[in-house]
Design a protein around this motif. Structure first.
Motif, PDB file in Angstrom:
ATOM      1  N   PRO A   4       0.838  -1.196   0.000  1.00 23.80           N
ATOM      2  CA  PRO A   4       0.000   0.000   0.000  1.00 23.80           C
ATOM      3  C   PRO A   4       0.876   1.250   0.000  1.00 23.80           C
ATOM      4  N   GLY A   5       0.437   2.249  -0.758  1.00 22.43           N
ATOM      5  CA  GLY A   5       1.197   3.485  -0.852  1.00 22.43           C
ATOM      6  C   GLY A   5       1.933   3.592  -2.166  1.00 22.43           C
ATOM      7  N   ALA A   6       2.251   2.451  -2.793  1.00 18.73           N
ATOM      8  CA  ALA A   6       2.899   2.495  -4.096  1.00 18.73           C
ATOM      9  C   ALA A   6       1.914   2.994  -5.138  1.00 18.73           C
ATOM     10  N   ARG A   7       2.420   3.754  -6.095  1.00 20.44           N
ATOM     11  CA  ARG A   7       1.536   4.297  -7.127  1.00 20.44           C
ATOM     12  C   ARG A   7       2.125   3.964  -8.486  1.00 20.44           C
ATOM     13  N   ILE A   8       1.586   2.951  -9.104  1.00 19.73           N
ATOM     14  CA  ILE A   8       2.051   2.523 -10.416  1.00 19.73           C
ATOM     15  C   ILE A   8       0.872   2.664 -11.360  1.00 19.73           C
ATOM     16  N   VAL A   9       0.919   3.624 -12.251  1.00 22.86           N
ATOM     17  CA  VAL A   9      -0.177   3.880 -13.174  1.00 22.86           C
ATOM     18  C   VAL A   9       0.335   3.728 -14.595  1.00 22.86           C
ATOM     19  N   ASN A  10      -0.279   2.867 -15.361  1.00 24.65           N
ATOM     20  CA  ASN A  10       0.070   2.687 -16.758  1.00 24.65           C
ATOM     21  C   ASN A  10      -0.512   3.854 -17.547  1.00 24.65           C
ATOM     22  N   THR A  11       0.333   4.717 -18.056  1.00 29.67           N
ATOM     23  CA  THR A  11      -0.132   5.914 -18.748  1.00 29.67           C
ATOM     24  C   THR A  11      -0.151   5.729 -20.263  1.00 29.67           C
ATOM     25  N   GLY A  12       0.014   4.517 -20.725  1.00 28.90           N
ATOM     26  CA  GLY A  12      -0.029   4.265 -22.157  1.00 28.90           C
ATOM     27  C   GLY A  12      -1.444   4.295 -22.688  1.00 28.90           C
ATOM     28  N   PRO A  13      -1.633   4.473 -23.988  1.00 27.93           N
ATOM     29  CA  PRO A  13      -2.978   4.520 -24.581  1.00 27.93           C
ATOM     30  C   PRO A  13      -3.588   3.137 -24.653  1.00 27.93           C
ATOM     31  N   PRO A  14      -4.882   3.050 -24.906  1.00 27.02           N
ATOM     32  CA  PRO A  14      -5.515   1.747 -25.102  1.00 27.02           C
ATOM     33  C   PRO A  14      -4.848   0.994 -26.237  1.00 27.02           C
ATOM     34  N   SER A  15      -4.774  -0.312 -26.110  1.00 28.74           N
ATOM     35  CA  SER A  15      -4.051  -1.124 -27.085  1.00 28.74           C
ATOM     36  C   SER A  15      -4.931  -1.615 -28.233  1.00 28.74           C
ATOM     37  N   GLY A  16      -6.237  -1.481 -28.055  1.00 27.97           N
ATOM     38  CA  GLY A  16      -7.131  -1.994 -29.082  1.00 27.97           C
ATOM     39  C   GLY A  16      -7.642  -3.360 -28.722  1.00 27.97           C
ATOM     40  N   ASP A  17      -6.763  -4.360 -28.680  1.00 32.63           N
ATOM     41  CA  ASP A  17      -7.163  -5.704 -28.278  1.00 32.63           C
ATOM     42  C   ASP A  17      -7.026  -5.832 -26.779  1.00 32.63           C
ATOM     43  N   GLY A  18      -8.149  -5.802 -26.090  1.00 33.35           N
ATOM     44  CA  GLY A  18      -8.076  -5.934 -24.650  1.00 33.35           C
ATOM     45  C   GLY A  18      -7.429  -4.717 -24.008  1.00 33.35           C
ATOM     46  N   ASP A  19      -8.197  -3.662 -23.854  1.00 32.40           N
ATOM     47  CA  ASP A  19      -7.661  -2.445 -23.275  1.00 32.40           C
ATOM     48  C   ASP A  19      -7.052  -2.731 -21.904  1.00 32.40           C
ATOM     49  N   PRO A  20      -5.947  -2.048 -21.574  1.00 30.27           N
ATOM     50  CA  PRO A  20      -5.357  -2.227 -20.242  1.00 30.27           C
ATOM     51  C   PRO A  20      -6.327  -1.758 -19.161  1.00 30.27           C
ATOM     52  N   VAL A  21      -6.269  -2.426 -18.051  1.00 27.32           N
ATOM     53  CA  VAL A  21      -7.149  -2.108 -16.938  1.00 27.32           C
ATOM     54  C   VAL A  21      -6.311  -1.640 -15.766  1.00 27.32           C
ATOM     55  N   LEU A  22      -6.679  -0.516 -15.197  1.00 22.95           N
ATOM     56  CA  LEU A  22      -6.047  -0.014 -13.982  1.00 22.95           C
ATOM     57  C   LEU A  22      -6.948  -0.366 -12.810  1.00 22.95           C
ATOM     58  N   VAL A  23      -6.354  -0.813 -11.714  1.00 22.38           N
ATOM     59  CA  VAL A  23      -7.118  -1.258 -10.548  1.00 22.38           C
ATOM     60  C   VAL A  23      -6.775  -0.357  -9.374  1.00 22.38           C
ATOM     61  N   TRP A  24      -7.765   0.373  -8.896  1.00 20.09           N
ATOM     62  CA  TRP A  24      -7.617   1.266  -7.736  1.00 20.09           C
ATOM     63  C   TRP A  24      -7.992   0.467  -6.491  1.00 20.09           C
ATOM     64  N   CYS A  25      -7.076   0.425  -5.521  1.00 19.76           N
ATOM     65  CA  CYS A  25      -7.227  -0.464  -4.376  1.00 19.76           C
ATOM     66  C   CYS A  25      -7.257   0.326  -3.076  1.00 19.76           C
ATOM     67  N   LEU A  26      -8.159  -0.066  -2.199  1.00 19.38           N
ATOM     68  CA  LEU A  26      -8.271   0.556  -0.882  1.00 19.38           C
ATOM     69  C   LEU A  26      -8.533  -0.534   0.145  1.00 19.38           C
TER      70      LEU A  26
END
Length: 431
Positions: free
Chosen positions: A343-365
């Motif tokens: 907890p506390g780490a912040r890793i955000v994929n800032t790349g654009p959607p890939s088309g096949d299976g868009d990347p998913v970011l998961v916000w955790c609490l």
């Protein structure tokens, strides 16, 4: 300055433990200030910091006096409007404090201690005796909520039109009150920001006080979720009024066995993240400095079984916190995040959607003790509106998540995970 916020279920002895903690720290050489709204035997009743003994000062929070002072000051500021409406002034003697004034008085006192006139005394430790647990959680969330209300109702950018106010005043024939209103809002926002900074600081922790039993066990289990939702860190749980074990009296033996069962559960739930300090029952209500000192000594002796996670005594665990703002309780996972993300780490994929299976970011609490049936989640603009049982918080989203849409949520293993999918219309495109 190290800050300890003391609270617990009603009737658990939190004021006594707060006073004993402050005295224990002072006797170990730390300049300590105790804030409380309740009277403590052997302590002065002054509303300004008054020396109790070597290294210890206390101040009593008088909500009635604060309410009268604030309302009379507001009446003076709004005198033009009141005169225009033909209103009659109120005298201080006829004012009776309204519900909510206690909470506002405590916030005002905290501001004085952290950056006001009291801060110049150079205290090492601030011990705050808060209201009972449920009210305390609402109080600690109040600065963030009030600041949000001020920003919504009186946006600072609207002050750009103040150049037109003299002309509007001439047209209306009366002075325009908007300027003092904005100035008052700015002052309140600065005061609330100072208190919010204190609550969120890395060297601020919550210390829980509870008398072991089924009712307290349920209260702490519920409160643990609220503490996690607001990012409040618990440094210790003071288990108060612990009865002697192995009594020859069957009635006392039954009570002691019930207490021991509850304490065992608390060690499993709270340790090692929070220290547990067992404070034995003195056989009477503590009165005066000598009894408060005995509580600290007895708590140190009770730790001899090795179950205390940290230093023995009520002053244990008051060191080791660095200054600065604490990390937010939430974190963001992205594809490729390594296992064991803390907890506390912040890793955000800032790349654009890939088309096949868009990347998913998961916000955790983390929400320990939360149940799915008590959880509500709403996305509104750049904020998440979270409700967990009786607790509510509005969380601002990080910049990367603001350009995403919510695609699902789940509560598993005590962690709320909200899935975000990048919005092609908002995500920056490359190539």
């Amino acid at each position: 300055m190290r800050t300890v916020l003391v609270t617990g279920p009603g009737g658990a002895g939190r004021t006594t433990v707060a006073a004993a903690t402050a005295l224990a720290a002072a006797r170990r050489g730390r300049r300590t200030l105790l804030l409380t709204a309740d009277g403590i035997p052997g302590f002065p009743e002054d509303t300004e910091p008054t020396e109790v003994t070597d290294g210890l000062w206390s101040a009593r929070i008088d909500s009635g006096e604060h309410f009268r002072g604030e309302l009379l000051a507001l009446q003076d500021q709004a005198s033009v409007v009141l005169d225009l409406l033909g209103g009659n002034r109120l005298d201080g003697e006829e004012l009776t404090e309204l519900p909510g004034s206690t909470q506002l008085a405590l916030l005002h006192t905290l501001r004085r201690a952290v950056e006001g006139d009291w801060s110049r005394a150079g205290h090492d430790l601030l011990v705050v005796d808060l209201p009972p647990l449920r009210e305390a959680l609402a109080l600690l969330a109040l600065p963030e909520q009030l600041r949000r209300y001020l920003r919504r109702l009186l946006p600072p950018e609207r002050q750009a039109a103040r150049a037109l106010r003299p002309m509007l005043a001439q047209l209306a024939g009366v002075p325009m009150p908007a300027q003092w209103l904005y100035e008052a809002a700015a002052r309140r926002d600065a005061e609330l920001a100072a208190v919010q900074t204190l609550i969120e600081a890395r060297d601020t922790t919550v210390r829980l006080v509870a008398e072991p039993g089924p009712g307290a066990e349920d209260a702490l289990r519920t409160a643990r979720t609220g503490l996690a939702l607001h990012g409040l860190r618990v440094d210790a749980l003071a288990v108060n009024r612990v009865l002697p074990r192995h009594s020859g009296d069957p009635w006392f033996a039954g009570l002691a066995a019930q207490q021991e069962k509850t304490v065992d559960h608390w060690y499993e739930e709270w340790a090692p993240d929070a220290a547990l300090c067992e404070v034995p029952h003195l056989g009477r209500d503590p009165r005066g400095l000598d009894d408060l000192a005995r509580l600290d000594t007895a708590a140190g002796g009770a730790a001899g079984d090795g179950r205390l996670a940290g230093d023995a005594g009520l002053a244990g665990g008051l060191d080791g916190r660095g200054p600065g703002r604490a990390d937010d309780p939430w974190w963001t996972e992205s594809p490729g995040t390594p296992d064991g993300l803390l907890p506390g780490a912040r890793i955000v994929n800032t790349g654009p959607p890939s088309g096949d299976g868009d990347p998913v970011l998961v916000w955790c609490l983390p929400l320990p003790g939360a149940a799915k049936k008590d959880l509500q989640l709403v996305r509104r603009g750049d904020e998440l509106l979270l409700t967990v049982g009786p607790f509510h918080r509005i969380v601002p989203l990080e910049s990367g998540l603001r350009r995403c849409t919510v695609s699902g949520a789940a509560l598993t293993d005590g962690v709320l995970r909200v899935r975000f999918t990048p919005d092609p219309g908002l995500w920056p495109r490359t190539g």
